[in-house]
Design an enzyme around this catalytic site. Structure first.
Site, short mmCIF file in Angstrom:
data_model
loop_
_atom_site.label_atom_id
_atom_site.label_comp_id
_atom_site.label_asym_id
_atom_site.label_seq_id
_atom_site.Cartn_x
_atom_site.Cartn_y
_atom_site.Cartn_z
N SER A 51 0.81 -1.22 0.00
CA SER A 51 0.00 0.00 0.00
C SER A 51 0.84 1.27 0.00
O SER A 51 0.49 2.26 0.63
CB SER A 51 -0.94 -0.01 1.21
OG SER A 51 -0.20 -0.03 2.43
N LYS A 72 0.47 -5.78 5.09
CA LYS A 72 0.71 -6.56 6.31
C LYS A 72 0.68 -5.73 7.59
O LYS A 72 0.70 -6.30 8.67
CB LYS A 72 2.04 -7.30 6.21
CG LYS A 72 3.30 -6.46 6.22
CD LYS A 72 4.51 -7.39 6.14
CE LYS A 72 5.80 -6.64 6.21
NZ LYS A 72 6.97 -7.52 6.19
N ASN A 103 7.22 2.02 2.74
CA ASN A 103 8.45 2.79 2.56
C ASN A 103 8.15 4.20 2.06
O ASN A 103 8.87 5.15 2.37
CB ASN A 103 9.38 2.08 1.56
CG ASN A 103 10.20 0.98 2.23
OD1 ASN A 103 9.90 0.55 3.34
ND2 ASN A 103 11.22 0.51 1.55
N TYR A 128 7.97 7.09 4.56
CA TYR A 128 9.19 7.59 5.19
C TYR A 128 10.12 8.33 4.23
O TYR A 128 11.21 8.72 4.62
CB TYR A 128 9.93 6.43 5.86
CG TYR A 128 9.12 5.81 6.98
CD1 TYR A 128 9.17 6.34 8.26
CD2 TYR A 128 8.26 4.75 6.73
CE1 TYR A 128 8.39 5.80 9.28
CE2 TYR A 128 7.47 4.20 7.75
CZ TYR A 128 7.55 4.73 9.02
OH TYR A 128 6.77 4.22 10.02
N ALA A 129 9.66 8.52 3.00
CA ALA A 129 10.49 9.26 2.03
C ALA A 129 10.48 10.74 2.40
O ALA A 129 9.44 11.39 2.36
CB ALA A 129 9.94 9.07 0.62
N GLY A 157 12.94 13.35 1.25
CA GLY A 157 13.43 14.35 0.29
C GLY A 157 12.40 14.83 -0.69
O GLY A 157 12.13 16.03 -0.79
N GLU A 197 19.56 17.45 -4.58
CA GLU A 197 20.19 16.40 -3.80
C GLU A 197 21.39 15.84 -4.55
O GLU A 197 21.65 16.20 -5.70
CB GLU A 197 19.16 15.29 -3.49
CG GLU A 197 17.97 15.80 -2.68
CD GLU A 197 16.97 14.72 -2.33
OE1 GLU A 197 17.22 13.55 -2.65
OE2 GLU A 197 15.93 15.05 -1.73
N HIS A 254 22.44 4.70 2.55
CA HIS A 254 22.30 6.15 2.64
C HIS A 254 23.41 6.67 3.53
O HIS A 254 23.66 6.14 4.62
CB HIS A 254 20.94 6.53 3.23
CG HIS A 254 20.56 7.95 2.96
ND1 HIS A 254 21.19 9.01 3.58
CD2 HIS A 254 19.65 8.50 2.13
CE1 HIS A 254 20.67 10.15 3.14
NE2 HIS A 254 19.73 9.86 2.25
N ARG A 281 25.42 8.82 -3.78
CA ARG A 281 25.37 8.19 -2.46
C ARG A 281 26.42 7.11 -2.24
O ARG A 281 26.95 6.98 -1.13
CB ARG A 281 23.96 7.60 -2.23
CG ARG A 281 22.92 8.68 -2.01
CD ARG A 281 21.52 8.11 -1.90
NE ARG A 281 20.57 9.17 -1.63
CZ ARG A 281 19.26 9.01 -1.58
NH1 ARG A 281 18.73 7.81 -1.79
NH2 ARG A 281 18.45 10.02 -1.32
N HIS A 290 19.63 1.41 2.78
CA HIS A 290 18.56 2.34 2.42
C HIS A 290 17.68 1.89 1.25
O HIS A 290 16.47 1.89 1.37
CB HIS A 290 19.17 3.70 2.08
CG HIS A 290 18.19 4.78 1.78
ND1 HIS A 290 17.23 5.18 2.70
CD2 HIS A 290 17.99 5.55 0.67
CE1 HIS A 290 16.50 6.16 2.17
NE2 HIS A 290 16.93 6.38 0.94
N GLU A 334 10.32 -0.52 -5.46
CA GLU A 334 11.64 -0.94 -4.98
C GLU A 334 11.85 -2.44 -5.06
O GLU A 334 13.00 -2.90 -5.09
CB GLU A 334 11.85 -0.46 -3.54
CG GLU A 334 13.27 -0.66 -3.06
CD GLU A 334 13.53 -0.14 -1.66
OE1 GLU A 334 14.62 -0.41 -1.11
OE2 GLU A 334 12.63 0.55 -1.09
N ARG A 340 20.80 4.12 -7.38
CA ARG A 340 19.67 5.01 -7.62
C ARG A 340 20.03 6.46 -7.39
O ARG A 340 20.65 6.81 -6.39
CB ARG A 340 18.51 4.64 -6.67
CG ARG A 340 17.31 5.57 -6.77
CD ARG A 340 16.20 5.11 -5.84
NE ARG A 340 16.55 5.25 -4.45
CZ ARG A 340 16.21 6.29 -3.68
NH1 ARG A 340 15.54 7.31 -4.19
NH2 ARG A 340 16.54 6.32 -2.41
N SER A 364 12.94 7.31 -6.83
CA SER A 364 12.14 6.13 -6.49
C SER A 364 10.64 6.42 -6.52
O SER A 364 9.86 5.61 -7.03
CB SER A 364 12.54 5.60 -5.11
OG SER A 364 12.48 6.62 -4.13
#
Length: 523
Positions: A11, A36, A43, A46-47, A49, A115, A242, A289, A350, A374, A385, A390
């Site tokens: 999701s 789940k 993920n 929590y992104a 940037g 970035e 990261h 990175r 990361h 991902e 990446r 992403s």
């Protein structure tokens, strides 16, 4: 048995945008999204940037974004895929705005960040919680769609293929997906969900290592169950670390200090305040990175320190607090004043560049099985990446996969006679584990082995040892799986064991260093 036209596993931005697109075009289709954890846990959430997309055509253009992406990926990218994603980006971004996502603006113009690896300011963002804002908007849109059902706390154990059909010949070159076996955590029962089309959008596998920026759900589930279904998996050796996660003495999910902070002027320093990035790359803090992470790793090996520092002391304080309110608050909560002290940081696992092989429509090597995000090897990222590509990947491939899914549903060329013969999940003779210590112990052993031997810098000897250790852990996990009633924790351990096997196997196959992969014996 639960029947659906489309089963979406995950999701995040990939799964939700895909479901919305199908719902808009086929309101009569039954779409089930299983996740789940809570419906908003992914993920994507929590992104920090933002989303890399060309919007300022006076200063930026598609070719610059393409070149930056190829450079970061060390030329291992699929150029046609890169062109497609970059060029479709503005239209997909517009749709995201239409669905109600808010992005930072000033005087009616988008505020664009920059970035590492980018040659222009092109990152659209919502403060430092861009992913959470996108997740909010997409869920609000999904919840308005009457033909989409979200089943939270439903854990996918395995895909259903011909392998599960009695007396059916299992042809490795002609595998069909019929849905999945799904564990309903609340009712402690395993459901059989069948679908004409299944999408895997399960994110990454960060918890195969001790320290990661990924949420606790990132255990490589989708890649693992596609691997077990004999789907094609590639490039698992490419795992991005990261450079700047907030240092903690506790293992697990570390707080990410967005790359956008360095884009705004933060500098890296040793613990005693000395500059060092100039020794590794002319771009210094704005190098890609893999370069920055290896530089920090090398400095830590030289000094023996636990962390290096991120220096924000000369940055504009008002701008910092406005742009990075959550990072600022997290520092204060940890007793760090970023305007008078160095922020202690370490590299952390990361983002996974490899995964399920897909084409430009998101189709995997298994018929009627799509994958996006991902968990895939799409060709966009190559060996590493580019920052903030992403979310863009999830939107573009989610769109393409949705259009192809609608096309297939309209053709309706599905032979589901075999479904009647597919059995329910059989737990006869299995027993409930009376304690979790074995699972916790084996998971810890796996994470420590991967962190020590298969991390930022690898070697032939480390990989050979890791292969032996992984086999020992696999055998112990397999024994547990064969006699235990399944739980999410046991299934996650099983999946992480599969992921570690693939990373080690693909690392041993490498003959040269590329992007995020670095073996000191290949120099």
């Amino acid at each position: 048995m639960i029947k659906a036209d489309v089963l979406v596993i995950g999701s995040g931005i990939s799964g939700l945008s895909y479901a919305i697109k199908i719902s808009e075009r086929m309101p009569e289709a039954k779409i089930i999204i299983v996740t789940k954890a809570d419906e908003d846990e992914s993920n994507t959430k929590y992104a920090q940037g933002g989303l890399a997309v060309v919007t300022d055509f006076d200063k930026d253009n598609f070719q610059k974004h393409i070149d930056d992406t190829m450079r970061a990926g060390d030329g291992e990218n699929n150029l046609e895929v890169v062109k497609m994603v970059v060029r479709e980006g503005p239209e997909r971004f517009k749709e995201l705005v239409d669905w109600g996502t808010n992005f930072d603006q000033k005087d009616g113009h988008l505020m664009l960040g920059r970035e590492g690896g980018h040659t222009e300011n092109r990152i659209v963002h919502h403060k430092d919680i861009t992913g959470a804002e996108i997740e909010r908007a997409l869920l609000a849109t999904v919840n308005k769609s009457p033909n989409i059902e979200i089943m939270a706390h439903h854990y996918v154990i395995d895909l259903i293929t011909q392998h599960h059909v009695p007396n059916k010949i299992f042809d490795l070159e002609k595998i069909d997906c019929y849905g999945a076996y799904v564990l309903d955590e609340k009712n402690k029962e395993i459901k059989k969900i069948t679908a004409k089309i299944t999408l895997v959008a399960t994110g990454g596998a960060g918890h195969v290592y001790k320290n990661t920026t990924n949420p606790i759900i990132a255990t490589g589930d989708g890649i693992a169950f596609v691997h077990r279904a004999r789907g094609k998996i590639s490039n698992m050796q490419y795992y991005q670390f990261h450079p700047t996660a907030l240092f903690s003495k506790r293992d697990g999910m570390l707080f990410l200090i967005s790359e956008a902070v360095r884009g705004d002027g933060a500098k890296l320093r040793t613990k005693d305040g000395a500059k060092f990035m100039h020794k590794y790359d002319e771009r210094e803090e704005l190098a890609s990175r893999d370069i920055v992470a290896r530089a920090i790793d090398n400095e830590l090996k030289i000094s023996g320190d636990d962390y290096v520092g991120l220096d924000c002391r000369e940055m504009n304080q008002e701008r910092f607090i406005e742009h990075f309110p959550n990072i600022y608050q997290k520092c204060l909560d940890e007793g760090i004043d970023p305007f008078t002290q160095l922020i202690p940081i370490v590299p952390a696992c990361h983002y996974l560049m490899g995964g399920i092989d897909i084409d430009m429509d998101g189709q995997s090597s298994i018929k009627n099985l799509f994958a996006v995000g991902e968990c895939t090897n799409s060709g966009l990222h190559g060996a590493n990446r580019l920052a903030s590509n992403s979310l863009l990947e999830g939107l573009v491939f989610g769109h393409n996969a949705a259009l192809k899914t609608v096309e297939l549903l309209k053709i309706n060329d599905f032979n589901f006679e075999d479904l009647k013969a597919i059995p329910q999940w059989d737990e006869e003779g299995m027993k409930m584990m009376d304690e979790m210590v074995m699972i916790s112990y084996l998971r810890r052993q796996l994470q420590e082995m991967m962190s020590d031997l298969v991390s930022i810098v690898r070697s032939n000897d480390r990989l050979a040892l890791a292969k032996r250790k992984q086999q020992e852990i696999f055998e112990a996990v397999n024994e547990l799986y064969n006699y235990s009633i399944l739980s999410p924790k046991l299934s996650e351990l099983r999946n992480l064991t599969n992921i570690s096997y693939l990373i080690i196997k693909h690392s041993l196959m490498m003959k040269e260093n590329k992007g995020a992969f670095y073996n000191k014996d290949l120099v």
